[in-house]
Design a protein around this motif. Sequence first.
Motif, PDB file in Angstrom:
ATOM      1  N   PHE A  39       0.821  -1.216   0.000  1.00  0.00           N
ATOM      2  CA  PHE A  39       0.000   0.000   0.000  1.00  0.00           C
ATOM      3  C   PHE A  39       0.855   1.266   0.000  1.00  0.00           C
ATOM      4  N   ALA A  40       1.929   1.228  -0.769  1.00  0.00           N
ATOM      5  CA  ALA A  40       2.862   2.355  -0.787  1.00  0.00           C
ATOM      6  C   ALA A  40       2.176   3.653  -1.197  1.00  0.00           C
ATOM      7  N   GLU A  41       1.305   3.594  -2.169  1.00  0.00           N
ATOM      8  CA  GLU A  41       0.644   4.807  -2.635  1.00  0.00           C
ATOM      9  C   GLU A  41      -0.272   5.377  -1.559  1.00  0.00           C
ATOM     10  N   GLN A  42      -0.979   4.496  -0.853  1.00  0.00           N
ATOM     11  CA  GLN A  42      -1.854   4.958   0.238  1.00  0.00           C
ATOM     12  C   GLN A  42      -1.031   5.590   1.365  1.00  0.00           C
ATOM     13  N   TRP A  43       0.138   5.010   1.656  1.00  0.00           N
ATOM     14  CA  TRP A  43       1.013   5.616   2.660  1.00  0.00           C
ATOM     15  C   TRP A  43       1.462   7.009   2.215  1.00  0.00           C
ATOM     16  N   ARG A  44       1.830   7.100   0.941  1.00  0.00           N
ATOM     17  CA  ARG A  44       2.293   8.391   0.431  1.00  0.00           C
ATOM     18  C   ARG A  44       1.206   9.442   0.569  1.00  0.00           C
ATOM     19  N   CYS A  46      -0.918   9.634   2.832  1.00  0.00           N
ATOM     20  CA  CYS A  46      -1.014   9.973   4.264  1.00  0.00           C
ATOM     21  C   CYS A  46       0.202  10.766   4.744  1.00  0.00           C
ATOM     22  N   GLY A  47       1.092  11.104   3.821  1.00  0.00           N
ATOM     23  CA  GLY A  47       2.282  11.842   4.210  1.00  0.00           C
ATOM     24  C   GLY A  47       3.353  10.978   4.842  1.00  0.00           C
ATOM     25  N   VAL A  48       3.340   9.688   4.551  1.00  0.00           N
ATOM     26  CA  VAL A  48       4.271   8.737   5.150  1.00  0.00           C
ATOM     27  C   VAL A  48       5.199   8.207   4.059  1.00  0.00           C
ATOM     28  N   VAL A  49       6.511   8.195   4.339  1.00  0.00           N
ATOM     29  CA  VAL A  49       7.489   7.673   3.381  1.00  0.00           C
ATOM     30  C   VAL A  49       8.311   6.593   4.050  1.00  0.00           C
ATOM     31  N   PRO A  50       8.822   5.626   3.275  1.00  0.00           N
ATOM     32  CA  PRO A  50       9.657   4.578   3.859  1.00  0.00           C
ATOM     33  C   PRO A  50      11.077   5.065   4.096  1.00  0.00           C
ATOM     34  N   THR A 248      -3.435  -7.213   8.249  1.00  0.00           N
ATOM     35  CA  THR A 248      -3.752  -6.545   6.980  1.00  0.00           C
ATOM     36  C   THR A 248      -3.118  -5.167   7.027  1.00  0.00           C
ATOM     37  N   PRO A 249      -1.905  -5.005   6.471  1.00  0.00           N
ATOM     38  CA  PRO A 249      -1.134  -3.771   6.688  1.00  0.00           C
ATOM     39  C   PRO A 249      -1.580  -2.596   5.826  1.00  0.00           C
ATOM     40  N   HIS A 250      -2.828  -2.236   5.963  1.00  0.00           N
ATOM     41  CA  HIS A 250      -3.353  -1.075   5.239  1.00  0.00           C
ATOM     42  C   HIS A 250      -3.250   0.151   6.145  1.00  0.00           C
ATOM     43  N   PRO A 251      -2.860   1.306   5.608  1.00  0.00           N
ATOM     44  CA  PRO A 251      -2.707   2.500   6.452  1.00  0.00           C
ATOM     45  C   PRO A 251      -3.945   2.859   7.259  1.00  0.00           C
ATOM     46  N   ASP A 252      -5.123   2.602   6.711  1.00  0.00           N
ATOM     47  CA  ASP A 252      -6.348   2.973   7.423  1.00  0.00           C
ATOM     48  C   ASP A 252      -6.447   2.299   8.782  1.00  0.00           C
ATOM     49  N   VAL A 257      -3.989   5.575  15.203  1.00  0.00           N
ATOM     50  CA  VAL A 257      -3.010   5.486  16.292  1.00  0.00           C
ATOM     51  C   VAL A 257      -1.918   6.527  16.092  1.00  0.00           C
ATOM     52  N   LEU A 258      -1.475   6.732  14.852  1.00  0.00           N
ATOM     53  CA  LEU A 258      -0.468   7.751  14.580  1.00  0.00           C
ATOM     54  C   LEU A 258      -0.994   9.139  14.924  1.00  0.00           C
ATOM     55  N   ARG A 259      -2.262   9.390  14.584  1.00  0.00           N
ATOM     56  CA  ARG A 259      -2.833  10.704  14.918  1.00  0.00           C
ATOM     57  C   ARG A 259      -2.975  10.862  16.430  1.00  0.00           C
ATOM     58  N   HIS A 260      -3.320   9.786  17.123  1.00  0.00           N
ATOM     59  CA  HIS A 260      -3.407   9.819  18.592  1.00  0.00           C
ATOM     60  C   HIS A 260      -2.043  10.166  19.194  1.00  0.00           C
ATOM     61  N   ASN A 261      -0.999   9.509  18.723  1.00  0.00           N
ATOM     62  CA  ASN A 261       0.348   9.767  19.215  1.00  0.00           C
ATOM     63  C   ASN A 261       0.778  11.197  18.910  1.00  0.00           C
ATOM     64  N   GLU A 262       0.412  11.684  17.752  1.00  0.00           N
ATOM     65  CA  GLU A 262       0.733  13.070  17.379  1.00  0.00           C
ATOM     66  C   GLU A 262       0.109  14.058  18.357  1.00  0.00           C
ATOM     67  N   GLN A 263      -1.142  13.813  18.751  1.00  0.00           N
ATOM     68  CA  GLN A 263      -1.800  14.684  19.715  1.00  0.00           C
ATOM     69  C   GLN A 263      -1.150  14.581  21.091  1.00  0.00           C
TER      70      GLN A 263
END
Length: 423
Positions: A39-44, A46-50, A248-252, A257-263
């Motif tokens: 799901f590289a495109e979906q990660w991208r 979301c502003g996420v890069v490897p 199922t390693p989909h960004p959704d 959890v990432l947004r929770h950690n960001e807050q």
Amino acid sequence: MKPKLSQWKELLAARHQPKAAAGELEAEAGECRAADVPFAEQWRQCGVVPHSFAGDYCLVRETVYPLDHEHGRYRLGAFYEVHRRWQEAPFSHPLSCRGFAVGDLFFFDTETMGLSSGAGNVMFLLGHARFAGDCVIVRQHFLPHPGAEVALYQSFLSDVNYTTLVTYNGKAFDWPRLKTRHALVRDMVPKLPAFGHFDLYHAARRLWKGRLDSLRLAEVERHILGVKRNDDVPGFLAPMMYQAFLQTPHPDRIMPVLRHNEQDVLSLIVLYIHLSIQLLDANQLTDPGEQLAAARWLETVGETAAARGVYEQAGAGQAKEAHMAKWQLSLLYRKEKRYDEAAALWRDLLECGVYWKMKAGLELAKAYEHYFRDLDEAHRYAAAAYEAWRSLARASRQAADGEEREWRKRLERLMRKKNRPGK
């Protein structure tokens, strides 16, 4: 089931796409190819890069906030004013950032698979924020699967060049667990830096343990910082959501959890701002409980001059905390051998109820016996304090024979000294 099947369909398609289609991602991530990242495109999007290292990868997300961004009661940029005031503060304190540059402070929070420190409890998300000129940069390093810890810690430690951690219970939880996980891969990644540490949990506990039923960060956010989270996932669900993501390693599945950690990381910034103001403006606090707690903290760290000024302000009020402030101030005066000022406060406290009549009466009896050398007054105050103690003992039905003997012994000694020839 339909969304799950759809995600698996995308996963299979990503795994079988031609390598030639991965050129853009390779340019961004060095060794890492699109075929390596489900799901590289979906990660991208979301502003996420490897971030690729040693034949594996982790995922990195960066979010930039302007200084005028409001998080609860404060703008993030208020940190600059707090930093300036600490440099000029007339007292030192463990929470003070005097001598540090703004960019030295490193606001850090993690998400883990469990609360224990066992080897099986991986840390799957390392989030941190720093001030960089006119913005705040939040960066998160995410573990896409348990075998990628080398890439995760290489990414994180290559990014960390700060000198001081700011955490919430990080001394007992986040940093020790990070050290445990790092030890497993330490031969392949940079060393852990030697950090200083501001643990805001201990500060919150000093100021609000009598006010809040729980000192979890979420409760401090709600009741102290005015932070309102919309559509946020509770922190205790993060391990379960990560387990579901591994299936199922989909960004959704993990972005909440990432947004929770960001807050959480942003809350560390405003909590540091608020705690600093509680200390820097302790004389002006309107909550008597917070004012008393701030004064006690200043006294505990040896800043008696600053503590004295706050006690004087708190003792001028009418709340029950004013009695305790007067008492603490009287003990400071006694320690400094300022007995006249201490005795004036004790005489005030005599009128504040049976409990304070006992406490203050006993101190007055000691002062008049040993400092003022007035045995009649010493005996009078001791007798009044003893009667107050008896009243409290009867009410609580917990009178102790040993305490009774101590009170009677004091009265008898004072009576003998009073009746001694030449006295």
